[in-house]
Design a protein around this motif. Structure first.
Motif, PDB file in Angstrom:
ATOM      1  N   LEU A  80      22.935  19.784 -20.645  1.00  0.00           N
ATOM      2  CA  LEU A  80      22.957  20.873 -19.649  1.00  0.00           C
ATOM      3  C   LEU A  80      23.795  20.460 -18.427  1.00  0.00           C
ATOM      4  O   LEU A  80      24.612  21.229 -17.922  1.00  0.00           O
ATOM      5  N   LEU A  81      23.602  19.223 -17.984  1.00  0.00           N
ATOM      6  CA  LEU A  81      24.316  18.727 -16.792  1.00  0.00           C
ATOM      7  C   LEU A  81      25.815  18.622 -17.079  1.00  0.00           C
ATOM      8  O   LEU A  81      26.648  18.993 -16.247  1.00  0.00           O
ATOM      9  N   SER A  82      26.172  18.134 -18.285  1.00  0.00           N
ATOM     10  CA  SER A  82      27.604  17.993 -18.623  1.00  0.00           C
ATOM     11  C   SER A  82      28.274  19.363 -18.626  1.00  0.00           C
ATOM     12  O   SER A  82      29.419  19.495 -18.189  1.00  0.00           O
ATOM     13  N   THR A  83      27.563  20.371 -19.121  1.00  0.00           N
ATOM     14  CA  THR A  83      28.144  21.722 -19.180  1.00  0.00           C
ATOM     15  C   THR A  83      28.248  22.308 -17.772  1.00  0.00           C
ATOM     16  O   THR A  83      29.260  22.900 -17.406  1.00  0.00           O
ATOM     17  N   ALA A  84      27.203  22.114 -16.981  1.00  0.00           N
ATOM     18  CA  ALA A  84      27.183  22.724 -15.639  1.00  0.00           C
ATOM     19  C   ALA A  84      28.136  22.024 -14.673  1.00  0.00           C
ATOM     20  O   ALA A  84      28.656  22.660 -13.755  1.00  0.00           O
ATOM     21  N   PHE A  85      28.356  20.723 -14.875  1.00  0.00           N
ATOM     22  CA  PHE A  85      29.180  19.949 -13.919  1.00  0.00           C
ATOM     23  C   PHE A  85      30.270  19.181 -14.674  1.00  0.00           C
ATOM     24  O   PHE A  85      30.225  17.936 -14.757  1.00  0.00           O
ATOM     25  N   PRO A  86      31.270  19.893 -15.223  1.00  0.00           N
ATOM     26  CA  PRO A  86      32.276  19.215 -16.048  1.00  0.00           C
ATOM     27  C   PRO A  86      33.092  18.187 -15.269  1.00  0.00           C
ATOM     28  O   PRO A  86      33.651  17.272 -15.863  1.00  0.00           O
ATOM     29  N   GLY A  87      33.112  18.288 -13.939  1.00  0.00           N
ATOM     30  CA  GLY A  87      33.907  17.347 -13.142  1.00  0.00           C
ATOM     31  C   GLY A  87      33.175  16.049 -12.832  1.00  0.00           C
ATOM     32  O   GLY A  87      33.765  15.130 -12.256  1.00  0.00           O
ATOM     33  N   LEU A  88      31.898  15.960 -13.192  1.00  0.00           N
ATOM     34  CA  LEU A  88      31.128  14.754 -12.855  1.00  0.00           C
ATOM     35  C   LEU A  88      30.986  13.849 -14.074  1.00  0.00           C
ATOM     36  O   LEU A  88      31.089  14.301 -15.208  1.00  0.00           O
ATOM     37  N   GLU A  89      30.738  12.567 -13.819  1.00  0.00           N
ATOM     38  CA  GLU A  89      30.475  11.622 -14.918  1.00  0.00           C
ATOM     39  C   GLU A  89      28.991  11.704 -15.246  1.00  0.00           C
ATOM     40  O   GLU A  89      28.177  11.159 -14.493  1.00  0.00           O
ATOM     41  N   VAL A  90      28.653  12.385 -16.323  1.00  0.00           N
ATOM     42  CA  VAL A  90      27.238  12.503 -16.707  1.00  0.00           C
ATOM     43  C   VAL A  90      26.967  11.523 -17.847  1.00  0.00           C
ATOM     44  O   VAL A  90      27.622  11.577 -18.885  1.00  0.00           O
ATOM     45  N   LEU A  91      26.021  10.635 -17.645  1.00  0.00           N
ATOM     46  CA  LEU A  91      25.714   9.618 -18.655  1.00  0.00           C
ATOM     47  C   LEU A  91      24.304   9.824 -19.174  1.00  0.00           C
ATOM     48  O   LEU A  91      23.349   9.855 -18.386  1.00  0.00           O
ATOM     49  N   ASN A  92      24.176   9.983 -20.481  1.00  0.00           N
ATOM     50  CA  ASN A  92      22.857  10.145 -21.095  1.00  0.00           C
ATOM     51  C   ASN A  92      22.295   8.762 -21.423  1.00  0.00           C
ATOM     52  O   ASN A  92      22.496   8.234 -22.512  1.00  0.00           O
ATOM     53  N   ARG A  93      21.654   8.171 -20.433  1.00  0.00           N
ATOM     54  CA  ARG A  93      21.089   6.830 -20.638  1.00  0.00           C
ATOM     55  C   ARG A  93      19.960   6.588 -19.630  1.00  0.00           C
ATOM     56  O   ARG A  93      19.745   7.403 -18.723  1.00  0.00           O
ATOM     57  N   CYS A  94      19.298   5.463 -19.831  1.00  0.00           N
ATOM     58  CA  CYS A  94      18.179   5.124 -18.945  1.00  0.00           C
ATOM     59  C   CYS A  94      18.727   4.553 -17.622  1.00  0.00           C
ATOM     60  O   CYS A  94      19.715   3.811 -17.615  1.00  0.00           O
ATOM     61  N   ALA A  95      18.044   4.875 -16.541  1.00  0.00           N
ATOM     62  CA  ALA A  95      18.463   4.383 -15.224  1.00  0.00           C
ATOM     63  C   ALA A  95      18.384   2.852 -15.135  1.00  0.00           C
ATOM     64  O   ALA A  95      18.973   2.258 -14.237  1.00  0.00           O
ATOM     65  N   SER A  96      17.681   2.231 -16.078  1.00  0.00           N
ATOM     66  CA  SER A  96      17.584   0.765 -16.039  1.00  0.00           C
ATOM     67  C   SER A  96      18.923   0.102 -16.355  1.00  0.00           C
ATOM     68  O   SER A  96      19.047  -1.120 -16.232  1.00  0.00           O
ATOM     69  N   SER A  97      19.925   0.910 -16.753  1.00  0.00           N
ATOM     70  CA  SER A  97      21.254   0.328 -17.019  1.00  0.00           C
ATOM     71  C   SER A  97      22.198   0.566 -15.839  1.00  0.00           C
ATOM     72  O   SER A  97      23.387   0.293 -15.939  1.00  0.00           O
ATOM     73  N   VAL A  98      21.651   1.049 -14.711  1.00  0.00           N
ATOM     74  CA  VAL A  98      22.540   1.425 -13.598  1.00  0.00           C
ATOM     75  C   VAL A  98      23.349   0.237 -13.058  1.00  0.00           C
ATOM     76  O   VAL A  98      24.478   0.394 -12.590  1.00  0.00           O
ATOM     77  N   ASP A  99      22.781  -0.963 -13.167  1.00  0.00           N
ATOM     78  CA  ASP A  99      23.495  -2.139 -12.653  1.00  0.00           C
ATOM     79  C   ASP A  99      24.659  -2.551 -13.560  1.00  0.00           C
ATOM     80  O   ASP A  99      25.439  -3.431 -13.202  1.00  0.00           O
ATOM     81  N   GLN A 100      24.761  -1.919 -14.736  1.00  0.00           N
ATOM     82  CA  GLN A 100      25.865  -2.248 -15.663  1.00  0.00           C
ATOM     83  C   GLN A 100      27.090  -1.364 -15.437  1.00  0.00           C
ATOM     84  O   GLN A 100      28.119  -1.533 -16.098  1.00  0.00           O
TER      85      GLN A 100
END
Ligand SMILES: C[S@@+](CC[C@H](N)C(=O)[O-])C[C@H]1O[C@@H](n2cnc3c(N)ncnc32)[C@H](O)[C@@H]1O
Length: 195
Positions: A80-100
């Protein structure tokens, strides 16, 4: 209306991870945008974006940003986010990988979190919080903006690193449920705080 329905379906799929019965209100999203605009970090990362109620409010900040990364673990919400905000980097992953995330070393980041820390499994909370703190640790001027539905005096989490403090930013009554917005930031030099 569609956003509310998508949110309700997400809640039914996974109540502990969604953690709220309604998307963030405009008042809450505006309070978060105001706080984001208070400093000039050029990297904005939103974790747990859900149906994008806060993402939408943050879009005007794009003009002063180099990157706006959105992280959401639910595949339906991420689509839904990728469709609504095509200009943003939307990543389908857990926030625990944010430091990567591949980011320039030392550049300050602002992390906006809607993670439902009180209802998520404890082990997952620990991993997500550790990753966010690690990301911010070597980037002076970074901040975590987190909102909670708990009593307004209760900080989002304890055991924050030395030299950091929670600042209460706003109480937003026009939200279901009422929310408190907090900012985790470095203590100004010369002030020492006991956590
Ligand atoms: C309170 S809801 C988000 C509300 C959002 N601000 C809105 O108004 O639509 C919390 C979101 O965090 C996401 N989430 C929970 N645990 C997560 C994790 N470990 N990593 C990334 N997202 C997570 C859930 O899937 C859910 O979309």
């Amino acid at each position: 209306m569609r956003q509310r329905l998508a949110f309700a379906l997400g809640y039914l799929r996974n109540p502990r991870h969604v953690g709220a019965i309604a998307p963030a209100s405009r008042a809450l999203a505006q309070a978060i945008l105001d706080e984001v605009l208070r400093n000039d970090a050029r990297v904005l990362i939103e974790v747990g974006a859900g149906t994008g109620a806060i993402t939408r409010a943050l879009v005007p900040a794009l003009e002063r940003l180099e990157r706006f990364v959105v992280i959401e673990r639910d595949p339906g919400f991420a689509r839904l986010l990728s469709t609504a905000f095509p200009g943003l980097e939307v990543l389908n992953r857990c926030a625990s990988s944010v430091d990567q995330l591949p980011l320039h070393a030392h550049d300050p980041v602002t992390v906006v979190s809607s993670l439902p820390l009180l209802s998520m499994p404890k082990a997952e909370v620990q991993k997500c919080v550790a990753a966010i703190l690690l990301l911010m640790a070597h980037r002076p001027g970074s901040r975590l903006i987190q909102y909670t539905y708990a009593a307004p005096h209760l900080r989002p989490f304890a055991n924050i690193p030395y030299g950091w403090r929670w600042r209460r930013v706003a109480s937003v009554w026009a939200n279901l449920p009422p929310a408190t917005v907090w900012s985790l930031e470095q203590t100004p030099r010369g002030i020492s705080i006991v956590h």
